[in-house]
Design an enzyme around this catalytic site. Structure first.
Site, PDB file in Angstrom:
ATOM      1  N   MET A  19      -0.172   1.187   5.231  1.00 45.49           N
ATOM      2  CA  MET A  19      -0.932   1.526   6.424  1.00 45.49           C
ATOM      3  C   MET A  19      -2.085   0.544   6.602  1.00 45.49           C
ATOM      4  O   MET A  19      -2.646   0.052   5.631  1.00 45.49           O
ATOM      5  CB  MET A  19      -1.488   2.950   6.291  1.00 45.49           C
ATOM      6  N   SER A  49       0.855  -1.193   0.000  1.00 44.65           N
ATOM      7  CA  SER A  49       0.000   0.000   0.000  1.00 44.65           C
ATOM      8  C   SER A  49       0.889   1.240   0.000  1.00 44.65           C
ATOM      9  O   SER A  49       1.719   1.391  -0.884  1.00 44.65           O
ATOM     10  CB  SER A  49      -0.956  -0.036   1.200  1.00 44.65           C
ATOM     11  N   THR A  50       0.746   2.119   0.974  1.00 39.56           N
ATOM     12  CA  THR A  50       1.487   3.379   0.995  1.00 39.56           C
ATOM     13  C   THR A  50       2.993   3.133   0.912  1.00 39.56           C
ATOM     14  O   THR A  50       3.554   2.405   1.720  1.00 39.56           O
ATOM     15  CB  THR A  50       1.162   4.157   2.281  1.00 39.56           C
ATOM     16  N   ASP A  81      -4.684  -4.594   5.989  1.00 34.44           N
ATOM     17  CA  ASP A  81      -5.070  -5.405   4.836  1.00 34.44           C
ATOM     18  C   ASP A  81      -3.946  -6.390   4.504  1.00 34.44           C
ATOM     19  O   ASP A  81      -2.795  -5.989   4.352  1.00 34.44           O
ATOM     20  CB  ASP A  81      -5.365  -4.512   3.628  1.00 34.44           C
ATOM     21  N   HIS A 141      -2.480  -1.031  -3.528  1.00 34.07           N
ATOM     22  CA  HIS A 141      -3.609  -0.118  -3.376  1.00 34.07           C
ATOM     23  C   HIS A 141      -3.376   1.119  -4.242  1.00 34.07           C
ATOM     24  O   HIS A 141      -2.479   1.918  -3.980  1.00 34.07           O
ATOM     25  CB  HIS A 141      -3.774   0.301  -1.914  1.00 34.07           C
TER      26      HIS A 141
END
Length: 375
Positions: A307, A188-189, A310, A214
């Site tokens: 973050m 993700s991030t 997930d 993401h």
């Protein structure tokens, strides 16, 4: 006397008054966020930053007087701030967005639209989550503590793919046949640059790889094309029915889930709609659960920077099904959220720095016997 709750302060830089107003309303509506200021161009933004440095900046790419990419590069070279690119650029402008991520932006979101109540609600969730994640990002090894955030309700992978019963799972393990190894990666991030570093190091005969990063729809296709031009392996956005094979990495398309299927010794992917899982679509948990159910010991699970949680539950299911599992370590993560959650659930067999992830994948693929849950 308890201290007042400190909110994450956001600077919005966009030349559209309506976008600034909509973003301000979305951010102000979240109990963990507040709008520090808005600016119509980078020069106004610089004056606001001189007065107070924001926790996060939302930045448009197409701006008057100085384009957003140039401004981003100046900010990152002089005083790094967590930046989320907020853009309406379509496919034609997606290469610029990739350059922004390479320049140091930690995330990208699409500008909110008010077409339907559902789309606005999904935009609200994505924008607020991106702001909170960015506030926890670190640069050059320095991490500025961010305020705690409110944990909100979310669906798990059951919404897309039901869990195996214990009896059924045991039956699947008992009759599981050896296949070519596959690798499932979730990020993700900060994940776009992490994935680039990993995939660039892999040889052309690497095992098939399936990735959930993401990212909004349309941007995943540009991201895949960018990686394809840099890597020895082929990288592209997944299409429903794609067959996995060595030397190919498939990236789940933005705004859709990716599910693995197996027929005999062949793996394919299905692209499916459905609700957000762990507040994301695509969701790492959905990919990892499907891998645990159809690949088991023939799969490797990798969880990278990001973050939230997930992928943590899904990675545990993979490990319990016999998959080898690794997580990126805290020192090399932009945000040590998803790996930390997976580690705390005992879903991870090995914790390694980003620089060693590609080596772990290569070693797993070439091992004469793939490790099981106890590895």
């Amino acid at each position: 006397m308890t201290e007042p709750h400190r909110k994450i302060r956001v600077l919005i830089v966009d030349d559209s008054a309506s976008v600034r107003m909509t973003l301000s309303e979305i951010i102000a509506g979240d109990p963990d966020l507040e709008v520090m200021a808005t600016a119509a161009d980078p020069y106004v933004a610089v004056e606001r930053i001189r007065q107070e440095v924001p926790d996060v900046m939302f930045l448009d790419i197409e701006l008057p007087r100085m384009d957003g990419l140039t401004f981003l590069r100046k900010i990152m070279s002089q005083r790094p701030i967590p930046v989320v690119i907020c853009s309406s650029l379509a496919e034609a402008g997606s290469e610029t967005l990739m350059q922004a991520l390479e320049a140091g932006a930690v995330d990208v979101v699409t500008k909110p639209r008010v077409d339907t109540a559902q789309f606005l609600q999904e935009s609200r969730m994505r924008i607020c989550d991106a702001a909170k994640a960015a506030a926890h990002a670190k640069f050059r090894g320095v991490h500025k503590p961010a305020p705690p955030i409110t944990v909100e309700a979310k669906l798990n992978a059951d919404a897309i793919l039901p869990p195996h019963s214990e009896a059924r799972a045991a039956s699947v393990r008992a009759r599981q046949v050896e296949t070519d190894p596959i690798v499932c990666i979730g990020a993700s991030t900060g994940g776009t640059e992490a994935l680039r570093e990993v995939l660039e190091k892999l040889p052309a005969d690497s095992p098939a790889i399936v990735i959930v990063q993401h990212m909004p729809e349309k941007f995943t296709n540009a991201f895949a094309r960018r990686l394809n031009g840099l890597c020895a392996i082929e990288v592209r956005e997944a299409v429903d029915g794609d067959v996995l094979r060595p030397g190919l990495a498939l990236i789940a398309p933005g705004n859709q889930h990716l599910v693995l299927h197996r027929t005999a010794s062949r793996y394919t992917v299905n692209i499916v709609d459905g609700p957000h899982v762990s507040r994301h679509r695509p969701s790492v948990d959905v990919l990892f659960r499907s891998a645990s159910q159809v690949a088991g010991r023939n799969a490797m699970g990798v969880i990278l920077t990001g973050m939230g949680d997930d992928g943590a539950r899904g990675l545990l299911e993979m490990r319990q099904a016999g998959s080898h599992t690794i997580a990126q370590d805290e020192e090399s993560c932009i945000v040590f959220g998803m790996p930390k959650e997976a580690i705390q659930r005992d879903a991870v067999a090995r914790i390694v720095p980003l620089s060693r992830v590609a080596g772990e994948i290569d070693a797993y693929a070439r091992a004469p016997r793939r490790p099981g849950a106890s590895s």
